[in-house]
Design an enzyme around this catalytic site. Structure first.
Site, PDB file in Angstrom:
ATOM      1  N   ALA A  29      40.374  -9.706  68.483  1.00 27.44           N
ATOM      2  CA  ALA A  29      41.128  -8.464  68.280  1.00 27.44           C
ATOM      3  C   ALA A  29      42.109  -8.175  69.419  1.00 27.44           C
ATOM      4  O   ALA A  29      43.163  -7.572  69.196  1.00 27.44           O
ATOM      5  CB  ALA A  29      40.167  -7.294  68.123  1.00 27.44           C
ATOM      6  N   THR A  33      45.969  -5.920  69.477  1.00 28.11           N
ATOM      7  CA  THR A  33      46.037  -4.502  69.836  1.00 28.11           C
ATOM      8  C   THR A  33      47.457  -4.122  70.277  1.00 28.11           C
ATOM      9  O   THR A  33      47.914  -3.012  70.010  1.00 28.11           O
ATOM     10  CB  THR A  33      45.017  -4.131  70.930  1.00 28.11           C
ATOM     11  OG1 THR A  33      45.075  -5.090  71.966  1.00 28.11           O
ATOM     12  CG2 THR A  33      43.609  -4.079  70.379  1.00 28.11           C
ATOM     13  N   GLN A 108      39.490 -14.709  64.717  1.00 25.79           N
ATOM     14  CA  GLN A 108      38.531 -13.750  64.168  1.00 25.79           C
ATOM     15  C   GLN A 108      39.271 -12.603  63.488  1.00 25.79           C
ATOM     16  O   GLN A 108      38.658 -11.746  62.885  1.00 25.79           O
ATOM     17  CB  GLN A 108      37.653 -13.189  65.297  1.00 25.79           C
ATOM     18  CG  GLN A 108      36.808 -14.243  66.000  1.00 25.79           C
ATOM     19  CD  GLN A 108      36.129 -13.688  67.238  1.00 25.79           C
ATOM     20  OE1 GLN A 108      36.675 -13.713  68.339  1.00 25.79           O
ATOM     21  NE2 GLN A 108      34.942 -13.160  67.076  1.00 25.79           N
ATOM     22  N   HIS A 128      36.952 -14.979  59.709  1.00 25.83           N
ATOM     23  CA  HIS A 128      36.495 -13.737  59.083  1.00 25.83           C
ATOM     24  C   HIS A 128      37.349 -13.335  57.883  1.00 25.83           C
ATOM     25  O   HIS A 128      37.305 -12.202  57.434  1.00 25.83           O
ATOM     26  CB  HIS A 128      36.430 -12.600  60.116  1.00 25.83           C
ATOM     27  CG  HIS A 128      35.377 -12.846  61.166  1.00 25.83           C
ATOM     28  ND1 HIS A 128      35.405 -12.291  62.422  1.00 25.83           N
ATOM     29  CD2 HIS A 128      34.261 -13.617  61.136  1.00 25.83           C
ATOM     30  CE1 HIS A 128      34.354 -12.710  63.120  1.00 25.83           C
ATOM     31  NE2 HIS A 128      33.656 -13.515  62.366  1.00 25.83           N
ATOM     32  N   CYS A 136      37.290 -11.685  43.842  1.00 26.60           N
ATOM     33  CA  CYS A 136      36.325 -11.055  42.940  1.00 26.60           C
ATOM     34  C   CYS A 136      34.927 -11.478  43.360  1.00 26.60           C
ATOM     35  O   CYS A 136      34.644 -12.674  43.487  1.00 26.60           O
ATOM     36  CB  CYS A 136      36.593 -11.465  41.494  1.00 26.60           C
ATOM     37  SG  CYS A 136      35.293 -10.885  40.364  1.00 26.60           S
ATOM     38  N   CYS A 139      33.334 -13.382  39.813  1.00 27.07           N
ATOM     39  CA  CYS A 139      33.773 -14.682  39.287  1.00 27.07           C
ATOM     40  C   CYS A 139      34.511 -15.532  40.316  1.00 27.07           C
ATOM     41  O   CYS A 139      34.824 -16.687  40.053  1.00 27.07           O
ATOM     42  CB  CYS A 139      34.637 -14.497  38.035  1.00 27.07           C
ATOM     43  SG  CYS A 139      36.321 -13.921  38.390  1.00 27.07           S
ATOM     44  N   CYS A 164      37.255 -10.778  34.759  1.00 22.04           N
ATOM     45  CA  CYS A 164      35.857 -10.611  34.328  1.00 22.04           C
ATOM     46  C   CYS A 164      35.358  -9.167  34.427  1.00 22.04           C
ATOM     47  O   CYS A 164      34.215  -8.891  34.092  1.00 22.04           O
ATOM     48  CB  CYS A 164      34.942 -11.530  35.151  1.00 22.04           C
ATOM     49  SG  CYS A 164      34.616 -10.925  36.812  1.00 22.04           S
ATOM     50  N   ASN A 227      40.763 -12.419  78.672  1.00 25.97           N
ATOM     51  CA  ASN A 227      40.178 -11.246  78.014  1.00 25.97           C
ATOM     52  C   ASN A 227      40.072 -10.105  79.014  1.00 25.97           C
ATOM     53  O   ASN A 227      39.838 -10.333  80.201  1.00 25.97           O
ATOM     54  CB  ASN A 227      38.785 -11.590  77.458  1.00 25.97           C
ATOM     55  CG  ASN A 227      38.308 -10.553  76.452  1.00 25.97           C
ATOM     56  OD1 ASN A 227      39.026 -10.221  75.517  1.00 25.97           O
ATOM     57  ND2 ASN A 227      37.123 -10.017  76.654  1.00 25.97           N
ATOM     58  N   ILE A 245      47.456  -9.761  77.578  1.00 22.90           N
ATOM     59  CA  ILE A 245      47.607 -10.993  76.793  1.00 22.90           C
ATOM     60  C   ILE A 245      49.065 -11.265  76.430  1.00 22.90           C
ATOM     61  O   ILE A 245      49.552 -12.387  76.550  1.00 22.90           O
ATOM     62  CB  ILE A 245      46.736 -10.887  75.519  1.00 22.90           C
ATOM     63  CG1 ILE A 245      45.257 -10.917  75.914  1.00 22.90           C
ATOM     64  CG2 ILE A 245      47.058 -11.995  74.527  1.00 22.90           C
ATOM     65  CD1 ILE A 245      44.316 -10.499  74.808  1.00 22.90           C
TER      66      ILE A 245
HETATM   67 ZN    ZN Z   1      36.165 -11.629  38.339  1.00 22.51          ZN
END
Ligand code: ZN
Length: 256
Positions: A29, A33, A108, A128, A136, A139, A164, A227, A245
């Site tokens: 993340a 930002t 991520q 992610h 869906c 289906c 569906c 970080n 960053i």
């Molecule tokens: Zn579906």
């Protein structure tokens, strides 16, 4: 406790990247930002300031409660990813690819900003998922989010699957959902293949994706962590950088 080592100069990290042939970048993340997309777990994060929001990201509530889905769609309509622009950090990683250095980019994030900055989609591993697609739950139909946004704007509160009648959701990994095994396997494989890993803007607390960092190290890659806060893997790193960053990446990626 040993005193902290002197910070590694950015020119040193730039030299490592110049010498590397296969760089793998892991982003969290923190890289987005500066594009106005809030993180989830930080001090100003979405879940910290609004605990109810976490419910909307939990697959069990989502499937069980139409009201949760209605709110989740409203949130998606308002998601900053629709209007956010990549920042100089994202663009620097696109430059890394143009220079032929980038083996893969594991992210991520679900905001699609790496692709928008110019990284080729095939090189971006979205562990992610992505908010730019819809899936869906019944289906497995998958399609672009704008199709559903149109239906929401036309007045549907919880649009069902047109194939569906099942429940639709953004193609992101919610709480209570497992990651796609092929995706994580690919992330671990590229971590084994790289000669330099850059971990950028991630607290490296979320597994299994955090595991790519020690994996790269086991396979003799150099490790650079960028970080704002300390991470559990700082001791493994060849360099730890605690600076902005969007300022650091253009320097070390050789953006002129
Ligand atoms: Zn579906």
């Amino acid at each position: 406790m040993t005193p902290p080592a002197a910070p590694t100069p950015l020119s040193q990290v730039q030299d490592w990247i110049d010498a590397a042939r296969k760089v793998v970048v892991l982003t969290g993340a923190g890289i987005s930002t500066d594009s106005g997309i809030p993180d989830f777990r930080g001090p100003k994060g979405v879940w910290t300031t609004n605990p109810k929001a976490e419910k909307l990201s939990d697959i069990r509530y989502y499937v069980a409660d139409p009201e949760v889905r209605r709110l989740a769609w409203q949130n998606r309509l308002a998601h900053p990813a629709w209007t956010a622009e990549p920042n100089s950090g994202h663009r620097a990683l696109a430059t890394l690819e143009t220079r032929g250095k980038l083996h893969a980019l594991i992210t991520q994030n679900i905001d699609g900003l790496h692709q928008k900055a110019g990284n080729t989609p095939q090189r971006v591993i979205e562990v992610h998922g992505t908010v730019l697609f819809v899936i869906c739950l019944d289906c497995g139909w998958r399609g672009p989010m704008p199709l559903i946004v149109e239906r929401l704007r036309a007045g549907e509160a919880d649009p069902p699957c047109l194939e569906c009648g099942g429940i639709l959701k953004s193609d992101t990994i919610s709480f209570g959902q497992s990651l796609k095994p092929g995706v994580i396997e690919r992330a671990l494989r590229v971590a084994q293949e790289c000669d330099l890993m850059l971990a950028v803007g991630s607290t490296l607390q979320v597994y299994p994706v955090a595991g790519v960092v020690p994996t790269a190290k086991q396979f003799d890659a150099k490790l650079v962590i960028i970080n704002a806060q300390p991470t559990q893997f700082d001791d493994l790193a060849d360099a730890v950088i605690r600076r902005t960053i969007s300022e650091v990446l253009p320097v070390i990626c050789g953006v002129s």
